[in-house]
Design a protein around this motif. Structure first.
Motif, PDB file in Angstrom:
ATOM      1  N   UNK A  52       0.820  -1.244  -0.103  1.00 22.36           N
ATOM      2  CA  UNK A  52       0.054  -0.021   0.020  1.00 22.36           C
ATOM      3  C   UNK A  52       0.735   1.219   0.081  1.00 22.36           C
ATOM      4  N   UNK A  53       0.502   2.207  -0.867  1.00 24.06           N
ATOM      5  CA  UNK A  53       1.151   3.545  -0.788  1.00 24.06           C
ATOM      6  C   UNK A  53       0.246   4.308  -0.034  1.00 24.06           C
ATOM      7  N   UNK A  54       0.710   4.878   0.917  1.00 22.03           N
ATOM      8  CA  UNK A  54      -0.039   5.605   2.147  1.00 22.03           C
ATOM      9  C   UNK A  54       0.560   7.003   2.603  1.00 22.03           C
ATOM     10  N   UNK A  55       0.463   8.048   1.728  1.00 21.94           N
ATOM     11  CA  UNK A  55       1.345   9.139   2.109  1.00 21.94           C
ATOM     12  C   UNK A  55       0.937   9.841   3.149  1.00 21.94           C
ATOM     13  N   UNK A  56      -0.553   9.978   3.390  1.00 17.57           N
ATOM     14  CA  UNK A  56      -0.899  10.827   4.660  1.00 17.57           C
ATOM     15  C   UNK A  56      -1.241   9.520   5.826  1.00 17.57           C
ATOM     16  N   UNK A  57      -1.284  10.048   7.047  1.00 19.98           N
ATOM     17  CA  UNK A  57      -1.713   9.026   7.988  1.00 19.98           C
ATOM     18  C   UNK A  57      -3.076   9.953   8.755  1.00 19.98           C
ATOM     19  N   UNK A  58      -3.950   8.936   8.678  1.00 24.01           N
ATOM     20  CA  UNK A  58      -5.335   9.458   9.160  1.00 24.01           C
ATOM     21  C   UNK A  58      -5.395   9.004  10.599  1.00 24.01           C
ATOM     22  N   UNK A  78       3.988  -1.180   3.461  1.00 27.21           N
ATOM     23  CA  UNK A  78       3.470   0.135   3.579  1.00 27.21           C
ATOM     24  C   UNK A  78       4.753   0.970   2.846  1.00 27.21           C
ATOM     25  N   UNK A  79       4.253   1.738   1.866  1.00 29.66           N
ATOM     26  CA  UNK A  79       5.114   2.933   1.348  1.00 29.66           C
ATOM     27  C   UNK A  79       4.864   4.312   1.490  1.00 29.66           C
TER      28      UNK A  79
END
Length: 267
Positions: A52-58, A78-79
């Motif tokens: 998964x490419x997850x640039x933001x952290x919710x 995760x990237x």
């Protein structure tokens, strides 16, 4: 879905369809951009690694609950484009996470030798990114007005999609007109050749309130363009205030103006 949460019945139904689709296509690796529960579930049920490419952290996600009961991560890895968000996702999902910055085209590096002097009669700042509230273009416009009132006029170019959040773009246009900045602020819209605008700019301004690692900052570093930025996301992993750029105290128009003014007088 693009938000972290446990899969619901609809996710499970879609995942079952995806499992059948994957089975007939010899899929060996799945990559998702954002947190897509049904695709991750299908990959897990098929025994296929899912990145998964997850640039933001919710907000921290609810525990991932597999159909057979035990909680486990939906992803193999995760990237993210920043260390800060990589670490947050790794902690939240108990999954290996890696920071990989976006690649920057060679054409930006080729600009570096020429970026030794001011490009025009007025110092030019560029904000690159879709016109939307989190990118802070409205605050940047306000900062330009404050600098003009102090006798330090600058030029501001807003580069990026101007048709996705039309109400915000109209707010920006109204603000430009009400502050009499028609000759100082340009909404350039999307460009197929953004490097042209970078080449004509003296400073890259990141006015965002929410980022991971903006590509505009990486491009500025490659091209040798001075950086002014808000202290958001992973920006300060690369931009050290007073050394590799100017980092504003916050994200308000006043704080942006102060940072831009510091950049203007920096040697």
């Amino acid at each position: 879905t693009t938000w972290p949460r446990k899969p619901d019945d609809s996710d499970t139904r879609r995942a079952a369809t995806l499992v059948e689709w994957m089975r007939g296509r010899d899929i060996r690796l799945v990559h998702v951009v954002t947190y897509i529960a049904d695709v991750a579930l299908a990959a897990r049920c098929s025994g296929i690694p899912c990145i998964a490419t997850l640039h933001q952290h919710y907000d921290p996600p609810t525990p991932w609950l597999a159909p057979d009961g035990p909680a486990e991560s939906p992803f193999s890895a995760v990237h993210s484009s920043s260390l800060v968000f990589s670490r947050k996702w790794q902690s939240a999902l108990n999954t290996p996470a890696f920071c990989i910055r976006a690649p920057i085209g060679e054409r930006y590096f080729k600009m570096f030798p020429a970026k030794r002097s001011q490009q025009g009669t007025l110092p030019t700042f560029i904000v690159s990114g879709t016109l939307q509230p989190r990118k802070g273009q409205r605050e940047a416009i306000g900062a330009v007005a404050q600098l003009a009132a102090r006798g330090k006029p600058v030029r501001l170019v807003l580069l990026g999609y101007d048709n996705l959040v039309p109400e915000y773009v109209e707010e920006c246009r109204h603000l430009i007109a009400s502050l009499n900045l028609g000759d100082s602020v340009v909404i350039a819209g999307f460009a197929d050749n953004p490097e042209k605008f970078y080449a004509e700019s003296d400073y890259v301004l990141c006015s965002s309130t929410d980022e991971s690692m903006p590509q505009s900052i990486l491009k500025a570093m490659a091209a040798g363009i001075r950086i002014v930025t808000t202290p958001v996301g992973g920006v300060t992993e690369l931009v050290v205030d007073g050394f590799s750029g100017v980092v504003a105290a916050g994200t308000s128009g006043e704080e942006l103006a102060a940072a831009m003014e510091r950049a203007l007088v920096a040697p």
